[in-house]
Design an enzyme around this catalytic site. Structure first.
Site, PDB file in Angstrom:
ATOM      1  CG  ASP A   1      43.686  60.372 127.660  1.00 25.83           C
ATOM      2  OD1 ASP A   1      44.202  61.459 127.228  1.00 25.83           O
ATOM      3  OD2 ASP A   1      42.883  60.098 128.344  1.00 25.83           O
TER       4      ASP A   1
ATOM      5  CG  ASP B   1      39.319  66.384 128.431  1.00 25.29           C
ATOM      6  OD1 ASP B   1      39.150  65.381 127.529  1.00 25.29           O
ATOM      7  OD2 ASP B   1      40.026  66.101 129.435  1.00 25.29           O
TER       8      ASP B   1
HETATM    9  C1  GLA Z   1      41.493  62.361 129.954  1.00 22.06           C
HETATM   10  C2  GLA Z   1      40.518  62.245 128.420  1.00 22.06           C
HETATM   11  C3  GLA Z   1      39.057  62.007 128.868  1.00 22.06           C
HETATM   12  C4  GLA Z   1      39.161  60.875 129.612  1.00 22.06           C
HETATM   13  C5  GLA Z   1      40.039  60.823 130.962  1.00 22.06           C
HETATM   14  C6  GLA Z   1      39.889  59.619 131.623  1.00 22.06           C
HETATM   15  O1  GLA Z   1      40.832  63.479 130.682  1.00 22.06           O
HETATM   16  O2  GLA Z   1      40.585  63.569 127.745  1.00 22.06           O
HETATM   17  O3  GLA Z   1      38.437  61.887 127.796  1.00 22.06           O
HETATM   18  O4  GLA Z   1      39.367  59.790 128.887  1.00 22.06           O
HETATM   19  O5  GLA Z   1      41.241  61.191 130.684  1.00 22.06           O
HETATM   20  O6  GLA Z   1      40.736  59.694 132.616  1.00 22.06           O
END
Ligand code: GLA
Length: 741
Positions: free
Chosen positions: A478, A548
């Site tokens: 990420d 997301d």
């Molecule tokens: C980001 C990612 C999510 C999740 C969060 C965790 O927003 O896109 O899918 O993994 O971080 O903190």
């Protein structure tokens, strides 16, 4: 695939379907001639050069009132000599002068394609899959060598370009602008198409008419961004998804970029793509080289979808690489939306146990498993298990998950740190910050200075420790904030313009090291969803979390837009809980599944919270996906109805040999007493008979009928409640399986 007219010094790249032509001008500069549908390789094309005497023009040779770079279409325009459009190259010498003039020295034709050191790039597996033309240019005054590289592919209608600079002189040179590609097109009668948006609504399709001046998109965030994708297409006004001319320009890069179309006052169009010159400079010392990222140019006369299919074929097979490239991707379940930071091992085992029961193959533990990470204010940087949550550590948990018969995956955010972490306390100087100034945070976190090798090494060591000891088959990488106050204390003042690019090189280097050490590890890239969903990442991570926003209706648009460049094999798409976490919408579980099938499929919810009926649907979905995933990942993708334009979204995946297809039709809002609907399909064989099967209909038809008259959508979708079960029928989606008899 490459012919050279030695007499006229015309270079012709040609794969039988597309042509790209340029020539050496009398002055030694390169002039552009043509890019588009294939032209006869035997032709002589210098008459394509247009020049006229025009007032208020600056000419390069005394006594000549015709030759001005302002009016000549160029191949790699430099700043400073009679061209007033934006250049591809601007270099500054020790004397402060920014003028540059590169002249032709010679060429070399190479079989296949060379890798780009330290950078992601398309590749060949066999030499005759592509041919590469390298043109050697030189700024004699500065003793700077510039090598323009063009690779044309045999089976895909694409040309990959990059540029290499070698300082053979005795003084430092400052590269202020070095685009990966530039093309001067002979007319500007195009519309530009870009993929723009924001967090949770990435890659929406935006089309604008070109007018004199600029059109373009860029990023200055350090990541390619949610806001604009490193891509630009050109289409004629009458180009549709299935017919007409379309050009696509995609940058294989994950950092700051600029994609720009400039129309001059004579309707000449200059398109360029590369590292964003804003905030960029590269100090090239004597003997040093600098290589630009790769740009990929696609041409299609079969519409925008034709362009996308070319990108998909190239990126799926000759950009994505490694162990997982052609493998069936595991159906995964991720705990993030279900638990956020709040879980202990027992919860996870229950969560995974239910998933196993449904046939899910990979359990992914998201954020919250390390350090003191009980919220987003602390812990990033401490990549050691939180023993209160996971008493046996990651080793213990991963073994238990494997004992259940599933693979185990783990979330990392390698480039980031919270100030409240042991890692930061040990290395407060490891973050990107400008000395003496405050440093902004994003989600309470700070960006590690990946331009420094020792910082990347320190992160690698922690990751290596876990990956080598625990049974980890997958990581989700990420990146949850953009870079600000960009500065590295490890570099001198003259090199501060390099930091954004060096940062991305550091990210690529860490990926490369992990892949070398753990070649069977599946990496999924992520950046708060789709903030770094680009062709650069695809070289290291064969799949990426598209957004997301996991709501099925929002995903129709996001995945539809993403498909303009990126293949389904790389689009992470999950079924999530209802009401949806991001938009609060309730959609049928079938619809969520149908939308998520069109990608690397998984779940993002606690299956223990579903009722028995829903669990049965989940089991069927997993089975359906496992049966079809190979075909979904490798088929040709056709966009049929755009969710940006109406109440329906429809797409089709067709086996390239026309033997079968899968069609997904989603009606967003319920309609009453509406029109009868037919849906013309694509990619089938005209004279072949097919069987069509959906939840409601079953009939046989020939390919020509399905493509001309169209697939009969059941009457009921014209308005009545479709399955008579009552209740709200918004967000209804159906799958049609079409198989040759
Ligand atoms: C980001 C990612 C999510 C999740 C969060 C965790 O927003 O896109 O899918 O993994 O971080 O903190």
């Amino acid at each position: 695939m490459i012919t050279v007219n030695e007499k006229e010094k015309v270079f012709h790249l040609n794969n039988g379907r597309i042509s790209y032509l340029f020539y050496v001008m009398e002055s030694g500069q390169l002039g552009h001639l043509y890019f588009g549908k294939v032209l006869n390789p035997g032709g002589s094309y210098l008459h394509m050069v247009e020049k006229a005497h025009r007032p208020m023009t600056t000419y390069i040779n005394e006594g000549d009132l015709y030759t001005s770079y302002e009016h000549l279409r160029q191949e790699y325009p430099c700043y400073g000599t009679s061209d007033y459009r934006y250049p591809a190259l601007e270099i500054q010498g020790g004397d402060g002068s920014r003028i540059c003039r590169i002249e032709y020295q010679g060429y070399e034709i190479i079989k296949g394609k060379k890798p780009l050191s330290g950078l992601p790039a398309t590749y060949t597996e066999e030499e005759d899959e592509a041919a590469t033309l390298e043109i050697r240019m030189k700024d004699a005054w500065r003793n700077l060598e510039v090598i323009l590289s063009y690779s044309i592919f045999r089976d895909v209608d694409a040309i990959a370009r990059s540029v290499k600079f070698v300082n053979n002189g005795k003084e430092d040179l400052m590269i202020n602008r070095a685009m990966s590609m530039s093309v001067d097109m002979p007319d500007a009668d195009y519309q530009s198409l870009q993929l723009s948006g924001a967090w949770a609504r990435e890659r929406a399709v935006k089309v604008r008419d070109l007018e004199p001046g600029f059109t373009g998109v860029s990023s200055m965030r350090g990541n390619s961004s949610h806001q604009h994708n490193p891509f630009l297409a050109l289409k004629r006004k009458n180009t549709t998804e299935s017919s007409g001319e379309a050009y696509g320009f995609s940058l294989v890069y994950s950092g700051n970029f600029l994609a720009q179309a400039e129309v001059d006052n004579y309707q000449v169009l200059r398109v360029m793509l590369g590292i964003n010159p804003f905030g960029f400079s590269w100090n090239l010392e004597p003997g040093e080289t600098f290589v630009t990222p790769e740009a990929v140019m696609v041409y299609s006369d079969e519409g925008l979808n034709g362009m996308s299919i070319q990108f998909h074929r190239l990126y799926r097979k000759r950009l994505a690489r490694g162990f997982w490239r052609d493998k069936e991707r595991p159906v995964l379940i991720n705990n993030w939306e279900a638990t956020q930071f709040d879980y202990v091992e027992e919860d996870l085992l229950k969560f995974a146990g239910k998933a196993k029961e449904c046939g899910i193959e990979l359990f992914v533990l998201d954020d919250g498993w390390f350090g003191e990470r009980n919220d987003d204010k602390r812990g990033l940087g401490d990549w050691k298990a939180n023993r209160e949550k996971l008493p046996g550590g990651i080793e213990g948990l991963s073994e238990k998950i494997e004992a259940l018969g599933m693979k185990f995956g783990l979330w990392f955010e390698p480039e980031m740190v919270n100030k409240d972490s042991d890692f930061f306390r040990q290395h407060p100087d490891y973050i990107i910050q400008t000395p003496g100034r405050s440093v902004s945070h994003g989600r309470n976190q700070f960006v590690l200075d990946f331009s420094r090798k020792e910082v990347v090494d320190a992160v690698y060591e922690q990751m290596y420790e876990l990956l080598s000891k625990a049974k980890i088959s997958y990581i989700k990488w990420d990146m949850n904030r953009s870079i600000s106050e960009c500065y590295s204390s490890a570099y001198p003042a003259k090199r501060q313009g390099e930091i954004f690019h060096r940062y991305i090189l550091g990210v690529y280097a860490l990926h490369e090291r992990l892949i070398k050490e753990f070649p069977e590890l599946l990496i999924e890239s992520c950046s708060s969803g789709g903030g770094r969903f680009d062709a650069g990442m695809l070289y290291y991570a064969p799949q990426g979390w598209v957004s997301d926003d996991s709501d099925a209706v929002e995903r129709l648009k996001i995945q539809y837009g993403t498909s303009f460049v990126y293949p389904l094999s790389c689009m992470g798409a999950h079924v999530s809980a209802c009401p949806n976490e991001q938009v609060g919408r309730r959609t049928p579980i079938e619809t969520r599944g149908n939308v998520a099938y069109t990608g690397a499929f998984g779940y993002e919810l606690d299956l223990n919270k579903l009722n028995n009926e829903e669990i049965e649907v989940v089991k069927e979905q997993v089975e359906f996906y496992r049966k079809n995933r190979k075909f979904i990942a490798a088929g040709d993708f056709y966009r049929l109805l755009s969710p940006f334009e109406g109440n329906f979204a429809a797409w089709e995946i067709a086996e390239p040999d026309g033997s079968r297809a899968l069609v997904t039709v989603t009606r967003i809002l319920s309609e009453i007493n509406g029109a009868y609907r037919r849906l013309p399909l694509r990619g089938l064989l005209k004279n072949r008979k097919y069987h069509i099967q959906s939840k409601y209909i079953s009939y046989d038809a020939y390919g020509d009928e399905l493509m001309q008259f169209g697939l009969m959508l059941e009457d009921k979708s014209s308005g009545q409640v479709i399955d008579g079960s009552g209740g709200c029928q918004d967000f209804l989606s159906l799958i049609y399986e079409i198989s040759a008899k």
